[in-house]
Design a protein around this motif. Structure first.
Motif, PDB file in Angstrom:
ATOM      1  N   THR A 200       0.804  -1.327   0.059  1.00  0.00           N
ATOM      2  CA  THR A 200      -0.101  -0.084   0.021  1.00  0.00           C
ATOM      3  C   THR A 200       0.783   1.175  -0.040  1.00  0.00           C
ATOM      4  O   THR A 200       1.819   1.254   0.696  1.00  0.00           O
ATOM      5  CB  THR A 200      -0.831   0.133   1.127  1.00  0.00           C
ATOM      6  N   VAL A 201       0.455   2.312  -0.593  1.00  0.00           N
ATOM      7  CA  VAL A 201       1.191   3.748  -0.760  1.00  0.00           C
ATOM      8  C   VAL A 201       0.326   4.852  -0.438  1.00  0.00           C
ATOM      9  O   VAL A 201       0.689   5.770  -0.349  1.00  0.00           O
ATOM     10  CB  VAL A 201       1.834   3.932  -2.063  1.00  0.00           C
ATOM     11  N   GLY A 202      -1.075   4.316   0.141  1.00  0.00           N
ATOM     12  CA  GLY A 202      -2.043   5.524   0.421  1.00  0.00           C
ATOM     13  C   GLY A 202      -3.282   4.590   0.687  1.00  0.00           C
ATOM     14  O   GLY A 202      -3.947   3.871   0.291  1.00  0.00           O
ATOM     15  N   ILE A 203      -3.767   4.988   2.134  1.00  0.00           N
ATOM     16  CA  ILE A 203      -5.019   4.457   2.457  1.00  0.00           C
ATOM     17  C   ILE A 203      -5.903   5.503   3.017  1.00  0.00           C
ATOM     18  O   ILE A 203      -5.559   6.280   3.735  1.00  0.00           O
ATOM     19  CB  ILE A 203      -4.817   3.314   3.836  1.00  0.00           C
ATOM     20  N   GLY A 204      -7.115   5.497   2.469  1.00  0.00           N
ATOM     21  CA  GLY A 204      -8.077   6.496   2.852  1.00  0.00           C
ATOM     22  C   GLY A 204      -9.523   5.694   3.474  1.00  0.00           C
ATOM     23  O   GLY A 204      -9.958   5.082   2.888  1.00  0.00           O
ATOM     24  N   ALA A 205      -9.759   6.107   4.736  1.00  0.00           N
ATOM     25  CA  ALA A 205     -10.791   5.079   5.401  1.00  0.00           C
ATOM     26  C   ALA A 205     -11.521   5.791   6.068  1.00  0.00           C
ATOM     27  O   ALA A 205     -11.663   6.985   6.670  1.00  0.00           O
ATOM     28  CB  ALA A 205     -10.036   4.134   6.467  1.00  0.00           C
ATOM     29  N   GLY A 206     -13.020   5.318   6.055  1.00  0.00           N
ATOM     30  CA  GLY A 206     -14.001   5.685   7.027  1.00  0.00           C
ATOM     31  C   GLY A 206     -14.780   6.962   6.637  1.00  0.00           C
ATOM     32  O   GLY A 206     -15.201   7.620   7.847  1.00  0.00           O
ATOM     33  N   GLN A 207     -14.710   7.629   5.608  1.00  0.00           N
ATOM     34  CA  GLN A 207     -15.093   8.933   5.302  1.00  0.00           C
ATOM     35  C   GLN A 207     -16.503   8.623   4.658  1.00  0.00           C
ATOM     36  O   GLN A 207     -16.969   7.621   4.147  1.00  0.00           O
ATOM     37  CB  GLN A 207     -14.347   9.704   4.094  1.00  0.00           C
ATOM     38  N   MET A 208     -17.528   9.667   4.975  1.00  0.00           N
ATOM     39  CA  MET A 208     -18.713   9.725   4.446  1.00  0.00           C
ATOM     40  C   MET A 208     -18.815   9.839   2.829  1.00  0.00           C
ATOM     41  O   MET A 208     -19.620   9.345   2.263  1.00  0.00           O
ATOM     42  CB  MET A 208     -19.607  11.021   5.072  1.00  0.00           C
ATOM     43  N   SER A 209     -17.665  10.600   2.326  1.00  0.00           N
ATOM     44  CA  SER A 209     -17.541  10.458   0.676  1.00  0.00           C
ATOM     45  C   SER A 209     -16.230  10.035   0.196  1.00  0.00           C
ATOM     46  O   SER A 209     -15.205   9.757   0.950  1.00  0.00           O
ATOM     47  CB  SER A 209     -17.418  12.153   0.347  1.00  0.00           C
ATOM     48  N   ARG A 210     -16.511   8.914  -0.648  1.00  0.00           N
ATOM     49  CA  ARG A 210     -15.724   8.447  -1.398  1.00  0.00           C
ATOM     50  C   ARG A 210     -14.427   9.243  -1.826  1.00  0.00           C
ATOM     51  O   ARG A 210     -13.304   8.746  -1.955  1.00  0.00           O
ATOM     52  CB  ARG A 210     -16.131   7.477  -2.494  1.00  0.00           C
ATOM     53  N   VAL A 211     -14.837  10.427  -2.379  1.00  0.00           N
ATOM     54  CA  VAL A 211     -13.850  11.403  -2.830  1.00  0.00           C
ATOM     55  C   VAL A 211     -12.997  11.932  -1.766  1.00  0.00           C
ATOM     56  O   VAL A 211     -11.576  12.135  -1.756  1.00  0.00           O
ATOM     57  CB  VAL A 211     -14.747  12.662  -3.318  1.00  0.00           C
ATOM     58  N   ASP A 212     -13.507  12.001  -0.577  1.00  0.00           N
ATOM     59  CA  ASP A 212     -12.763  12.430   0.581  1.00  0.00           C
ATOM     60  C   ASP A 212     -11.651  11.396   0.748  1.00  0.00           C
ATOM     61  O   ASP A 212     -10.560  11.620   1.223  1.00  0.00           O
ATOM     62  CB  ASP A 212     -13.450  12.654   1.634  1.00  0.00           C
ATOM     63  N   SER A 213     -12.087   9.949   0.869  1.00  0.00           N
ATOM     64  CA  SER A 213     -11.071   9.111   1.105  1.00  0.00           C
ATOM     65  C   SER A 213     -10.147   9.070   0.120  1.00  0.00           C
ATOM     66  O   SER A 213      -8.913   8.831   0.430  1.00  0.00           O
ATOM     67  CB  SER A 213     -11.928   7.904   1.125  1.00  0.00           C
ATOM     68  N   ALA A 214     -10.397   9.114  -1.103  1.00  0.00           N
ATOM     69  CA  ALA A 214      -9.439   9.151  -2.220  1.00  0.00           C
ATOM     70  C   ALA A 214      -8.246  10.253  -2.078  1.00  0.00           C
ATOM     71  O   ALA A 214      -7.221  10.013  -2.157  1.00  0.00           O
ATOM     72  CB  ALA A 214      -9.977   9.234  -3.474  1.00  0.00           C
ATOM     73  N   ARG A 215      -8.906  11.750  -1.566  1.00  0.00           N
ATOM     74  CA  ARG A 215      -8.142  12.726  -1.249  1.00  0.00           C
ATOM     75  C   ARG A 215      -7.119  12.423  -0.179  1.00  0.00           C
ATOM     76  O   ARG A 215      -5.919  12.703  -0.241  1.00  0.00           O
ATOM     77  CB  ARG A 215      -8.831  13.889  -1.271  1.00  0.00           C
ATOM     78  N   ILE A 216      -7.763  11.962   1.034  1.00  0.00           N
ATOM     79  CA  ILE A 216      -7.089  11.664   2.225  1.00  0.00           C
ATOM     80  C   ILE A 216      -5.845  10.637   1.929  1.00  0.00           C
ATOM     81  O   ILE A 216      -4.675  10.992   2.336  1.00  0.00           O
ATOM     82  CB  ILE A 216      -7.960  11.173   3.277  1.00  0.00           C
TER      83      ILE A 216
END
Length: 526
Positions: free
Chosen positions: A430-446
């Motif tokens: 893994t080189v980036g993990i976005g978890a538990g956000q209400m928006s999938r866009v936010d998970s991608a950005r985080i």
């Protein structure tokens, strides 16, 4: 408490499948003047130890019949257990029918669970359903004002101490009665579950859960909450089967996070490392050896890894142990650790090392539960796995062979990340993990931003997501989520598909020249 408040034991019925401590208990009872009644193998063991024992059939004047199915289900036994000594009419009836009082019942039940676990057939399993034992246990527990009930060899020392003090106390008998009802409830629950399984019912009309308390915990998720750890007898390798080699006592959060980490690392066939923080993976990698996998997993998010949980799917070696011990780690869990690795970790007195004896089968069936007000939800464990032949390429460009390996890897990681989840991966890490956000866009950005932070920590000029693949645990409802993934530098994407706007998302992928595959399976994890 004075000796006048204690009840002596003049007659004890001992009938146990687990003979641990039986002889010592029998000797103590005889020393204090108790008559021993017993059956079958228990009577034989006591007699061979030189202790005076009366067979129940001699005591009752009624022989064991029906291949031993009926031996204690008689008035002379149950009347002796259930008769109230404080009611003159009970005492008179017992005298009239020559029923002698029984002051102690020591019973543990036929080994039904062990019989099932051995792979025995239907008839053998049914024959190991105890009838007389639970009846005696429940009867003695009900009449605990006058009768002591023991169901666990771990209780024998307390009974002997009570004998030495003059007899059993009411508080002790009540505690033993509570344990007895829990014992029979768990036993019946195992049998009911087995019958449902044999009938092919994953969710029977009545579902009971049972567990044995392993330990009281200092507190729950927060200090103002109380907590305990229970085990249900499932031999799936994990925190319930683990041997703690060293370190402080495990907390509620430690146990929860360690379970999450070990279940995640079980997904991979190659040597793998999973680092978990707050129940979410913050670094996952597979490699040719654990040391290399650790380095790649740590590279994903070294900040979050501080104070994390580390899970491995191979025997921990000294070189990897040295690398892990270089940062503050709460728990390491692995199927085993060699002596050199254990010696390395012994220098970290507070670090907990758990050895489970094996790795769970990620594809094995089972149930998981979640409490809700007034009840609980039950579902089959997420044992779903997609393989390359099951994937559907939906873009003009198909993934390369290397991208396909990373896509499958990333999607297995996504299964263990809280929804909404977006995972970036490259070269089996893994080189980036976005978890538990209400928006999938936010998970991608985080995930992308954390990748930039990781690149800076590693002294690399560009975000680690450049040239990576991305996985989404559920479909992209709009193209904006995919566009965020593309902006982060991903060149291939794996997602379940199934949105009414799938074509819009596919078109966005084609415009960017990236590859995308649909799995047809999602991995929500709430």
């Amino acid at each position: 408490m004075s000796s006048a408040d204690r009840l002596p034991i003049r007659r004890a019925l001992l009938s146990v499948s687990d003979k641990s401590g039986l002889i010592a208990l029998g000797q103590a009872l005889v020393t204090h003047g108790a008559q021993l009644l017993s059956t079958g193998g228990s009577a034989r063991a006591l007699r061979e130890a030189g202790l005076p024992v009366t067979d129940v059939s001699d005591h009752t004047g009624f022989p064991e019949i029906l291949d031993g199915r009926v031996k204690t289900l008689v008035p002379q036994v149950h009347g002796g257990i259930l008769g109230r000594r404080d009611l003159p009419e009970h005492v008179a009836q017992m005298e009239r029918h020559a029923i002698a009082p029984i002051d102690l019942v020591c019973v543990n039940l036929y080994p039904f669970a062990a019989t099932v676990a051995s792979g025995a057939g239907w008839d053998d399993c049914v024959e190991n359903i105890d009838i007389g034992g639970p009846a005696m246990v429940r009867a003695a527990a009900k009449n605990h004002d006058h009768v002591a009930i023991l169901t666990d060899p771990g209780q024998y020392d307390d009974l002997v101490a009570a004998l030495n003090a003059g007899g059993t106390t009411l508080s002790a008998r009540r505690a033993w009665a509570a344990a007895a009802y829990a014992h029979t409830a768990a036993y019946d629950s195992m049998i009911a579950t087995w019958f449902a399984q044999q009938a092919g019912e994953a969710f029977p009309p009545a579902l009971t859960l049972s567990g044995q308390r392993r330990e009281l915990l200092r507190y729950g998720e927060n200090p103002h909450q109380q907590a305990a750890f229970y085990v249900n007898g499932d031999q799936r390798p994990g925190i319930a089967t683990a041997r703690q080699v060293q370190g402080k006592a495990l907390s509620y959060n430690n146990l929860n996070d360690t379970d999450a980490a070990f279940e995640a690392v079980a997904e991979f066939d190659r040597p793998a490392v999973v680092i978990v923080k707050h129940a979410n993976p913050c670094g996952v990698a597979v490699a040719d050896d654990l040391e290399a996998a650790w380095a790649q997993a740590l590279r994903c998010d070294p900040v979050s890894a501080f104070g994390g949980i580390v899970a491995l799917n191979r025997t921990l070696d000294a070189a990897t142990a040295e690398r892990i011990a270089a940062i503050f780690t709460e728990v390491i869990v692995a199927p085993d650790a060699d002596e050199a690795a254990q010696a390395v970790l012994a220098r970290k007195k507070n670090l907990r090392l758990l050895l489970t004896g094996g790795v769970p089968d990620a594809a094995a069936p089972g149930l998981s539960f979640k409490s809700v007000a007034g009840g609980f939800l039950a579902q089959s464990r997420d044992a779903g796995r997609v393989t390359e032949p099951e994937l559907k390429v939906v873009t003009k460009r198909a993934p390369t062979e290397a991208e396909m390996r990373d896509l499958l890897f990333a999607f297995r990681v996504a299964k263990h990340v809280k929804s909404n989840a977006v995972i970036y991966a490259r070269n089996g890490a893994t080189v980036g993990i976005g978890a538990g956000q209400m928006s999938r866009v936010d998970s991608a950005r985080i995930a992308a931003r954390k990748s930039e932070d990781a690149a800076q920590a590693a002294g690399e000029g560009t975000a680690l997501t450049q040239g990576s693949v991305a996985a989404s645990d559920a479909f992209f409802p709009f193209a904006d989520g995919l566009e965020s993934v593309i902006a982060a530098g991903a060149v291939a994407v794996i997602q379940p598909g199934g949105s009414i706007r799938d074509q819009e998302v596919i078109d966005a992928a084609d415009r960017a020249g990236i590859a995308m595959v649909f799995t047809g399976m999602r991995h929500f994890r709430h």
